[in-house]
Write a protein that holds these residues in place. Sequence first.
Motif, PDB file in Angstrom:
ATOM      1  N   ASP A  28       0.901  -1.192   0.039  1.00  0.00           N
ATOM      2  CA  ASP A  28      -0.030   0.013  -0.028  1.00  0.00           C
ATOM      3  C   ASP A  28       0.770   1.270   0.180  1.00  0.00           C
ATOM      4  O   ASP A  28       0.517   2.346  -0.461  1.00  0.00           O
ATOM      5  CB  ASP A  28      -0.881  -0.098   1.275  1.00  0.00           C
ATOM      6  N   SER A  30       3.128   2.545  -1.893  1.00  0.00           N
ATOM      7  CA  SER A  30       3.170   3.053  -3.093  1.00  0.00           C
ATOM      8  C   SER A  30       1.633   3.645  -3.821  1.00  0.00           C
ATOM      9  O   SER A  30       1.976   3.906  -5.043  1.00  0.00           O
ATOM     10  CB  SER A  30       3.997   2.103  -4.293  1.00  0.00           C
ATOM     11  N   THR A  31       0.905   3.472  -3.164  1.00  0.00           N
ATOM     12  CA  THR A  31      -0.326   3.901  -3.467  1.00  0.00           C
ATOM     13  C   THR A  31      -1.015   5.280  -2.832  1.00  0.00           C
ATOM     14  O   THR A  31      -0.301   5.518  -2.004  1.00  0.00           O
ATOM     15  CB  THR A  31      -1.559   2.555  -3.444  1.00  0.00           C
ATOM     16  N   THR A  32      -1.842   5.701  -3.449  1.00  0.00           N
ATOM     17  CA  THR A  32      -2.544   7.184  -2.640  1.00  0.00           C
ATOM     18  C   THR A  32      -3.445   6.706  -1.415  1.00  0.00           C
ATOM     19  O   THR A  32      -3.673   7.720  -0.953  1.00  0.00           O
ATOM     20  CB  THR A  32      -3.451   7.929  -3.613  1.00  0.00           C
ATOM     21  N   ARG A  33      -3.760   5.634  -1.334  1.00  0.00           N
ATOM     22  CA  ARG A  33      -4.653   4.920  -0.296  1.00  0.00           C
ATOM     23  C   ARG A  33      -4.181   4.182   0.778  1.00  0.00           C
ATOM     24  O   ARG A  33      -4.405   2.901   0.664  1.00  0.00           O
ATOM     25  CB  ARG A  33      -5.931   4.533  -0.953  1.00  0.00           C
ATOM     26  N   VAL A  34      -3.257   4.705   1.700  1.00  0.00           N
ATOM     27  CA  VAL A  34      -2.449   3.970   2.481  1.00  0.00           C
ATOM     28  C   VAL A  34      -3.401   3.826   3.746  1.00  0.00           C
ATOM     29  O   VAL A  34      -3.904   4.777   4.078  1.00  0.00           O
ATOM     30  CB  VAL A  34      -1.237   4.687   3.075  1.00  0.00           C
ATOM     31  N   THR A  35      -3.567   2.733   4.309  1.00  0.00           N
ATOM     32  CA  THR A  35      -4.610   2.333   5.345  1.00  0.00           C
ATOM     33  C   THR A  35      -3.269   1.900   6.635  1.00  0.00           C
ATOM     34  O   THR A  35      -2.678   0.725   6.583  1.00  0.00           O
ATOM     35  CB  THR A  35      -5.318   1.113   5.269  1.00  0.00           C
TER      36      THR A  35
END
Length: 95
Positions: A28, A30-35
């Motif tokens: 996650d 490398s994504t814009t939606r890190v949880t």
Amino acid sequence: YNGAALTPDGQTLFFAGLQGIWSVKTGDLSTTRVTFNNYLSGWAFTGLGINGDGKTLYAVDPVQGIMTLNTRTCQGGQALQTPVTVPWGIEWIEN
């Protein structure tokens, strides 16, 4: 000291904080939606260590003790009865 631990498969990063343990899936990052997930929020940890099979995370709270966390279920385990004023961090733990 060592306030982070990566599972042996490299998929989850656990890190210590003043309000518990946090985790994030490494994919996650490398994504814009890190949880981010939070566990054992009533504790202030100074160090983390993960055992060789990646199933148990050990977390040091210099006042309360060493707490275990099951990395598969993310359920807190028992506080280990040890004199914790000395171990500010965990280098490694083996069964």
